[in-house]
Design a protein around this motif. Structure first.
Motif, PDB file in Angstrom:
ATOM      1  N   ARG A   1       7.660 -17.047 135.957  1.00 19.59           N
ATOM      2  CA  ARG A   1       6.463 -17.161 136.670  1.00 19.59           C
ATOM      3  C   ARG A   1       5.364 -18.031 136.261  1.00 19.59           C
ATOM      4  O   ARG A   1       4.543 -18.734 137.196  1.00 19.59           O
ATOM      5  N   ASN A   2       5.378 -18.151 134.820  1.00 21.65           N
ATOM      6  CA  ASN A   2       4.078 -18.751 134.350  1.00 21.65           C
ATOM      7  C   ASN A   2       4.818 -20.257 133.913  1.00 21.65           C
ATOM      8  O   ASN A   2       4.180 -21.151 133.152  1.00 21.65           O
ATOM      9  N   GLU A   3       5.956 -20.454 134.291  1.00 20.79           N
ATOM     10  CA  GLU A   3       6.546 -22.090 134.134  1.00 20.79           C
ATOM     11  C   GLU A   3       6.912 -22.378 132.747  1.00 20.79           C
ATOM     12  O   GLU A   3       7.135 -23.512 132.164  1.00 20.79           O
ATOM     13  N   ASP A   4       6.818 -21.315 131.729  1.00 19.19           N
ATOM     14  CA  ASP A   4       7.176 -21.564 130.410  1.00 19.19           C
ATOM     15  C   ASP A   4       8.511 -21.454 129.849  1.00 19.19           C
ATOM     16  O   ASP A   4       8.708 -22.042 128.896  1.00 19.19           O
ATOM     17  N   ILE A   5       9.304 -21.001 130.591  1.00 22.44           N
ATOM     18  CA  ILE A   5      10.652 -20.690 130.317  1.00 22.44           C
ATOM     19  C   ILE A   5      11.785 -21.144 131.400  1.00 22.44           C
ATOM     20  O   ILE A   5      11.291 -20.660 132.465  1.00 22.44           O
ATOM     21  N   THR A   6      12.696 -21.578 130.951  1.00 21.98           N
ATOM     22  CA  THR A   6      13.746 -22.313 132.017  1.00 21.98           C
ATOM     23  C   THR A   6      15.071 -21.697 131.547  1.00 21.98           C
ATOM     24  O   THR A   6      15.392 -21.738 130.362  1.00 21.98           O
ATOM     25  N   TRP A   7      15.911 -21.500 132.528  1.00 23.39           N
ATOM     26  CA  TRP A   7      17.373 -21.366 132.142  1.00 23.39           C
ATOM     27  C   TRP A   7      18.264 -22.030 133.055  1.00 23.39           C
ATOM     28  O   TRP A   7      17.939 -22.161 134.323  1.00 23.39           O
ATOM     29  N   TYR A   8      19.494 -22.468 132.418  1.00 31.05           N
ATOM     30  CA  TYR A   8      20.315 -23.121 133.124  1.00 31.05           C
ATOM     31  C   TYR A   8      21.623 -22.793 133.200  1.00 31.05           C
ATOM     32  O   TYR A   8      22.073 -22.189 131.869  1.00 31.05           O
ATOM     33  N   GLU A   9      22.483 -22.722 134.019  1.00 29.38           N
ATOM     34  CA  GLU A   9      23.998 -22.459 134.140  1.00 29.38           C
ATOM     35  C   GLU A   9      24.725 -23.857 133.079  1.00 29.38           C
ATOM     36  O   GLU A   9      24.260 -24.849 133.177  1.00 29.38           O
ATOM     37  N   ASP A  10      25.532 -23.230 132.346  1.00 29.27           N
ATOM     38  CA  ASP A  10      26.105 -24.323 131.456  1.00 29.27           C
ATOM     39  C   ASP A  10      26.428 -25.593 131.908  1.00 29.27           C
ATOM     40  O   ASP A  10      26.181 -26.812 131.322  1.00 29.27           O
ATOM     41  N   SER A  11      27.106 -25.471 133.074  1.00 30.48           N
ATOM     42  CA  SER A  11      27.795 -26.970 133.460  1.00 30.48           C
ATOM     43  C   SER A  11      26.391 -27.771 134.069  1.00 30.48           C
ATOM     44  O   SER A  11      26.809 -29.098 134.153  1.00 30.48           O
ATOM     45  N   VAL A  12      25.524 -27.398 134.304  1.00 25.21           N
ATOM     46  CA  VAL A  12      24.122 -28.274 134.738  1.00 25.21           C
ATOM     47  C   VAL A  12      23.281 -28.393 133.585  1.00 25.21           C
ATOM     48  O   VAL A  12      22.362 -29.328 133.878  1.00 25.21           O
ATOM     49  N   LYS A  13      23.416 -28.098 132.427  1.00 22.77           N
ATOM     50  CA  LYS A  13      22.697 -28.132 131.379  1.00 22.77           C
ATOM     51  C   LYS A  13      22.550 -29.686 131.087  1.00 22.77           C
ATOM     52  O   LYS A  13      23.599 -30.294 130.926  1.00 22.77           O
ATOM     53  N   GLY A  14      21.270 -30.397 131.034  1.00 22.43           N
ATOM     54  CA  GLY A  14      21.316 -31.856 130.655  1.00 22.43           C
ATOM     55  C   GLY A  14      21.117 -32.486 131.923  1.00 22.43           C
ATOM     56  O   GLY A  14      20.708 -33.968 131.717  1.00 22.43           O
ATOM     57  N   ARG A  15      21.456 -31.966 132.944  1.00 23.07           N
ATOM     58  CA  ARG A  15      21.466 -32.867 134.068  1.00 23.07           C
ATOM     59  C   ARG A  15      20.503 -32.390 135.230  1.00 23.07           C
ATOM     60  O   ARG A  15      20.006 -33.086 135.792  1.00 23.07           O
ATOM     61  N   PHE A  16      20.334 -31.148 135.304  1.00 18.20           N
ATOM     62  CA  PHE A  16      19.403 -30.546 136.314  1.00 18.20           C
ATOM     63  C   PHE A  16      18.060 -30.102 135.728  1.00 18.20           C
ATOM     64  O   PHE A  16      18.163 -29.491 134.325  1.00 18.20           O
ATOM     65  N   THR A  17      17.182 -30.146 136.285  1.00 11.75           N
ATOM     66  CA  THR A  17      15.602 -29.728 135.694  1.00 11.75           C
ATOM     67  C   THR A  17      15.021 -28.940 136.791  1.00 11.75           C
ATOM     68  O   THR A  17      14.896 -29.402 138.150  1.00 11.75           O
ATOM     69  N   ILE A  18      14.580 -27.758 136.718  1.00 14.28           N
ATOM     70  CA  ILE A  18      13.803 -26.976 137.632  1.00 14.28           C
ATOM     71  C   ILE A  18      12.478 -26.957 136.988  1.00 14.28           C
ATOM     72  O   ILE A  18      12.083 -26.844 135.879  1.00 14.28           O
ATOM     73  N   SER A  19      11.490 -26.841 137.821  1.00 12.54           N
ATOM     74  CA  SER A  19       9.802 -26.870 137.767  1.00 12.54           C
ATOM     75  C   SER A  19       9.570 -26.444 139.022  1.00 12.54           C
ATOM     76  O   SER A  19      10.042 -25.992 139.890  1.00 12.54           O
ATOM     77  N   ARG A  20       8.288 -25.892 138.591  1.00 19.27           N
ATOM     78  CA  ARG A  20       7.488 -25.311 139.892  1.00 19.27           C
ATOM     79  C   ARG A  20       5.856 -25.888 139.766  1.00 19.27           C
ATOM     80  O   ARG A  20       5.618 -26.029 138.859  1.00 19.27           O
ATOM     81  N   ASP A  21       5.385 -25.682 140.882  1.00 24.40           N
ATOM     82  CA  ASP A  21       3.802 -26.035 140.870  1.00 24.40           C
ATOM     83  C   ASP A  21       3.140 -24.623 141.694  1.00 24.40           C
ATOM     84  O   ASP A  21       3.421 -24.390 142.790  1.00 24.40           O
ATOM     85  N   ASN A  22       2.661 -23.864 140.939  1.00 21.76           N
ATOM     86  CA  ASN A  22       2.213 -22.447 141.255  1.00 21.76           C
ATOM     87  C   ASN A  22       0.894 -22.860 142.229  1.00 21.76           C
ATOM     88  O   ASN A  22       0.698 -21.989 143.257  1.00 21.76           O
ATOM     89  N   ALA A  23       0.370 -23.953 142.138  1.00 20.08           N
ATOM     90  CA  ALA A  23      -0.875 -24.329 143.353  1.00 20.08           C
ATOM     91  C   ALA A  23      -0.342 -24.713 144.507  1.00 20.08           C
ATOM     92  O   ALA A  23      -0.821 -24.435 145.487  1.00 20.08           O
TER      93      ALA A  23
END
Length: 127
Positions: A53-75
């Motif tokens: 919720r606070n944008e401070d921690i992300t998790w990725y499935e192993d096959s996409v690590k290093g290739r995909f990036t998740i981000s959010r803009d709460n505003a």
């Protein structure tokens, strides 16, 4: 009514990039961890990435690590999945997902922990 509206899917050649966007309405966005799932025909929906919720921690499935990036803009009530170095095996329908703070704790959520889903957007990667 709660809505999760995805955009940004499409077709791309292997090695290319796509940027998926999900804009939400009707919910208190920062009460929810946000994630992306993918699904191919005949298979269950699987978690790809998640952000707290606070944008401070992300998790990725192993096959996409290093290739995909998740981000959010709460505003802006928006979550983004930047997909780079795409592979044919990334081909799937991708779903935006929202998991409420009372039903989700950490890591890639299970589908049963998701409170709301987007309608899905097709990603096709050709070799």
């Amino acid at each position: 009514a709660v809505q999760l509206a995805e955009s940004g899917g499409g077709s791309v050649q292997a090695g290319g990039s796509l940027r998926l966007s999900c804009t939400t309405s009707g919910l208190t966005f920062d009460d929810y961890a946000m994630g992306w799932f993918c699904q191919t025909p005949g298979k269950e929906r699987e978690g790809v990435a998640c952000i707290t919720r606070n944008e401070d921690i992300t998790w990725y499935e192993d096959s996409v690590k290093g290739r995909f990036t998740i981000s959010r803009d709460n505003a802006k009530n928006t979550v983004i999945l930047q997909m780079n170095s795409l592979k044919p095996e990334d081909t799937a329908v991708y779903y935006c997902a929202a998991a409420h703070k009372t039903t989700y704790s950490a890591g890639i959520p299970a589908a049963r922990e998701i409170n709301y889903w987007g309608q899905g957007t097709q990603v096709t990667v050709s070799s």
